[in-house]
Design an enzyme around this catalytic site. Structure first.
Site, PDB file in Angstrom:
ATOM      1  N   THR A  73       0.847  -1.186   0.000  1.00 35.02           N
ATOM      2  CA  THR A  73       0.000   0.000   0.000  1.00 35.02           C
ATOM      3  C   THR A  73       0.890   1.246   0.000  1.00 35.02           C
ATOM      4  O   THR A  73       2.116   1.146  -0.113  1.00 35.02           O
ATOM      5  CB  THR A  73      -1.019  -0.075   1.165  1.00 35.02           C
ATOM      6  N   LYS A  97       3.701   1.483  -3.898  1.00 34.74           N
ATOM      7  CA  LYS A  97       3.222   0.686  -5.042  1.00 34.74           C
ATOM      8  C   LYS A  97       4.116   0.810  -6.278  1.00 34.74           C
ATOM      9  O   LYS A  97       4.277  -0.155  -7.020  1.00 34.74           O
ATOM     10  CB  LYS A  97       1.781   1.074  -5.400  1.00 34.74           C
ATOM     11  N   ASP A 124      -6.156  -3.598  -8.079  1.00 30.87           N
ATOM     12  CA  ASP A 124      -7.006  -2.438  -7.762  1.00 30.87           C
ATOM     13  C   ASP A 124      -8.108  -2.218  -8.803  1.00 30.87           C
ATOM     14  O   ASP A 124      -9.269  -1.993  -8.457  1.00 30.87           O
ATOM     15  CB  ASP A 124      -6.150  -1.158  -7.655  1.00 30.87           C
ATOM     16  N   ALA A 174      -5.039  12.393 -11.499  1.00 34.98           N
ATOM     17  CA  ALA A 174      -4.154  11.844 -12.535  1.00 34.98           C
ATOM     18  C   ALA A 174      -2.878  11.292 -11.916  1.00 34.98           C
ATOM     19  O   ALA A 174      -1.846  11.201 -12.579  1.00 34.98           O
ATOM     20  CB  ALA A 174      -3.832  12.931 -13.563  1.00 34.98           C
ATOM     21  N   GLY A 210     -14.869   3.903  -1.131  1.00 32.06           N
ATOM     22  CA  GLY A 210     -13.978   2.850  -1.610  1.00 32.06           C
ATOM     23  C   GLY A 210     -13.864   1.617  -0.734  1.00 32.06           C
ATOM     24  O   GLY A 210     -13.003   0.778  -0.974  1.00 32.06           O
TER      25      GLY A 210
HETATM   26  P1  ATR Z   1      -2.159   8.753  -5.423  1.00 33.88           P
HETATM   27  O1  ATR Z   1      -1.205   7.600  -5.448  1.00 33.88           O
HETATM   28  O2  ATR Z   1      -3.101   8.756  -4.251  1.00 33.88           O
HETATM   29  O3  ATR Z   1      -2.863   8.920  -6.725  1.00 33.88           O
HETATM   30  P2  ATR Z   1      -0.535  10.980  -6.201  1.00 33.88           P
HETATM   31  O4  ATR Z   1       0.091  10.174  -7.293  1.00 33.88           O
HETATM   32  O5  ATR Z   1       0.320  11.888  -5.390  1.00 33.88           O
HETATM   33  O6  ATR Z   1      -1.250  10.055  -5.159  1.00 33.88           O
HETATM   34  O7  ATR Z   1      -1.738  11.818  -6.848  1.00 33.88           O
HETATM   35  C1  ATR Z   1      -2.566  12.636  -6.087  1.00 33.88           C
HETATM   36  C2  ATR Z   1      -3.688  13.144  -6.973  1.00 33.88           C
HETATM   37  O8  ATR Z   1      -4.600  13.892  -6.177  1.00 33.88           O
HETATM   38  C3  ATR Z   1      -3.226  14.082  -8.077  1.00 33.88           C
HETATM   39  O9  ATR Z   1      -4.099  13.950  -9.166  1.00 33.88           O
HETATM   40  C4  ATR Z   1      -3.378  15.448  -7.400  1.00 33.88           C
HETATM   41  O10 ATR Z   1      -3.556  16.540  -8.303  1.00 33.88           O
HETATM   42  P3  ATR Z   1      -2.273  17.332  -8.898  1.00 33.88           P
HETATM   43  O11 ATR Z   1      -1.648  16.434  -9.903  1.00 33.88           O
HETATM   44  O12 ATR Z   1      -2.857  18.559  -9.514  1.00 33.88           O
HETATM   45  O13 ATR Z   1      -1.395  17.616  -7.713  1.00 33.88           O
HETATM   46  C5  ATR Z   1      -4.669  15.238  -6.657  1.00 33.88           C
HETATM   47  N1  ATR Z   1      -4.871  16.134  -5.509  1.00 33.88           N
HETATM   48  C6  ATR Z   1      -4.263  16.090  -4.308  1.00 33.88           C
HETATM   49  N2  ATR Z   1      -4.742  17.046  -3.484  1.00 33.88           N
HETATM   50  C7  ATR Z   1      -5.687  17.711  -4.174  1.00 33.88           C
HETATM   51  C8  ATR Z   1      -6.565  18.804  -3.877  1.00 33.88           C
HETATM   52  N3  ATR Z   1      -6.555  19.399  -2.679  1.00 33.88           N
HETATM   53  N4  ATR Z   1      -7.414  19.229  -4.838  1.00 33.88           N
HETATM   54  C9  ATR Z   1      -7.425  18.639  -6.047  1.00 33.88           C
HETATM   55  N5  ATR Z   1      -6.625  17.596  -6.403  1.00 33.88           N
HETATM   56  C10 ATR Z   1      -5.775  17.147  -5.479  1.00 33.88           C
END
Ligand code: ATR
Length: 295
Positions: free
Chosen positions: A81, A85, A121, A147, A260
């Site tokens: 987790t 990953k 997943d 993304a 989820g």
């Molecule tokens: P994970 O493995 O959980 O996907 P990650 O790869 O760090 O973690 O991705 C986090 C995602 O949440 C990204 O899409 C991020 O948007 P940005 O690419 O613009 O940073 C999004 N995210 C995190 N906090 C956010 C917020 N407060 N509002 C909108 N999007 C958020």
């Protein structure tokens, strides 16, 4: 000399060394996976032990190797987790097609000195939506929010629903476009955009939140009108009570909303199947979901 049966290493039945599994994360104490896999083992009559393992942020590979070489029982596999990953993907000697597409691994199998990496997943999300929630997205419009790694891990499963459109929207539009273009060769090319550009889009039938915004308790800056009346809003996050995204979806008019927790149980069931060749029955999985919801 000790009798092998007394040492727990005898050749048969209950005296055979236990197959061992673990979940690696940091933090990991909150993980529900030990409880889920213990319930699956009971329900299917499989003898195994499953434990949480806290890996240091800079010591994931070493922690896995230590687990494999542990002398107690026989290490057969592990779940992985956050935040490991992607590292698990690199650690694996071989990867399944679905792990390759996701670029991340949440399930490891240890076989003949080799590490196989899989990702359950997307399959877990798909099963929760189609079977537990009995929702069909075929021919509908799907919106994937986020993304990052979590979003990438479910794109393939969403495309497999055969929607009419898949839009990926992210705070950073470039990242959404890059993720969409990584799947451009598929039967349906997803489109990537920033949140503001969603204002020009018709409403969506299925809206999945794969951002980590709910973790911070934050709502997303989404324009009005993105939830179709009969839509399902699905948050990959779960927690006590309604997540900020699901509250937003309720106010936005989404008829159905799910967090989820179902995906958590279903991805675990898929990992269990990969390891043991047995799938816990739907009744077991659903009663576990209810139990987890209440605790
Ligand atoms: P994970 O493995 O959980 O996907 P990650 O790869 O760090 O973690 O991705 C986090 C995602 O949440 C990204 O899409 C991020 O948007 P940005 O690419 O613009 O940073 C999004 N995210 C995190 N906090 C956010 C917020 N407060 N509002 C909108 N999007 C958020």
């Amino acid at each position: 000399m000790k009798n092998p049966r007394q040492t727990g290493h005898g050749p048969r039945g209950a005296s055979r060394p236990l197959d061992r599994y673990a979940v690696f994360g940091n933090p990991v104490a909150h993980s529900r996976s030990p409880q889920i896999h213990a319930a699956f083992a009971r329900a299917t009559g499989e003898r195994l032990r499953y434990e949480p393992r806290l890996a240091p942020l800079d010591g994931f590979a070493e922690a896995v190797r230590q687990f494999i070489s542990g002398r107690e029982g026989c290490a057969k596999g592990a779940n992985v987790t956050a935040p490991f990953k992607e590292e698990a993907f690199r650690l694996a000697d071989e990867r399944t097609p679905r792990a390759l597409v996701a670029g991340a691994v949440n399930t490891l199998c240890f076989q003949d000195g080799r590490i196989l990496g899989d990702n359950t997943d997307g399959a877990g999300l798909a099963r929760d939506i189609t079977e537990n929630l009995a929702f069909s997205a075929a021919g509908g419009r799907i919106l994937l929010l986020g993304a990052g790694g979590a979003a990438r891990g479910v794109v393939e499963a969403l495309l497999a629903f055969s929607p009419a459109a898949l839009v990926i929207a992210n705070r950073g539009a470039d990242k959404a476009k890059a993720l969409a273009s990584a799947f451009a060769g598929e039967r349906l090319a997803p489109r990537g955009m920033g949140f503001a550009a969603l204002a020009g889009e018709p409403a969506f039938d299925l809206v999945i939140n794969a951002t980590s915004a709910s973790l911070a308790g934050e709502a997303l800056p989404l324009p009005d009108g993105i939830f179709a009346a009969e839509s399902l809003a699905y948050d990959l996050m779960y927690g006590k009570g309604e997540t900020p995204f699901l509250a937003q979806a309720r106010k936005g008019g989404a008829a159905r909303r799910a967090d989820g927790l179902g995906m958590l149980v279903e991805q675990a069931a898929e990992s269990f199947f990969v390891w043991r060749g047995k799938r816990p029955e739907a009744a077991t999985r659903r009663s576990l979901m209810r139990q987890l919801r209440d605790t």
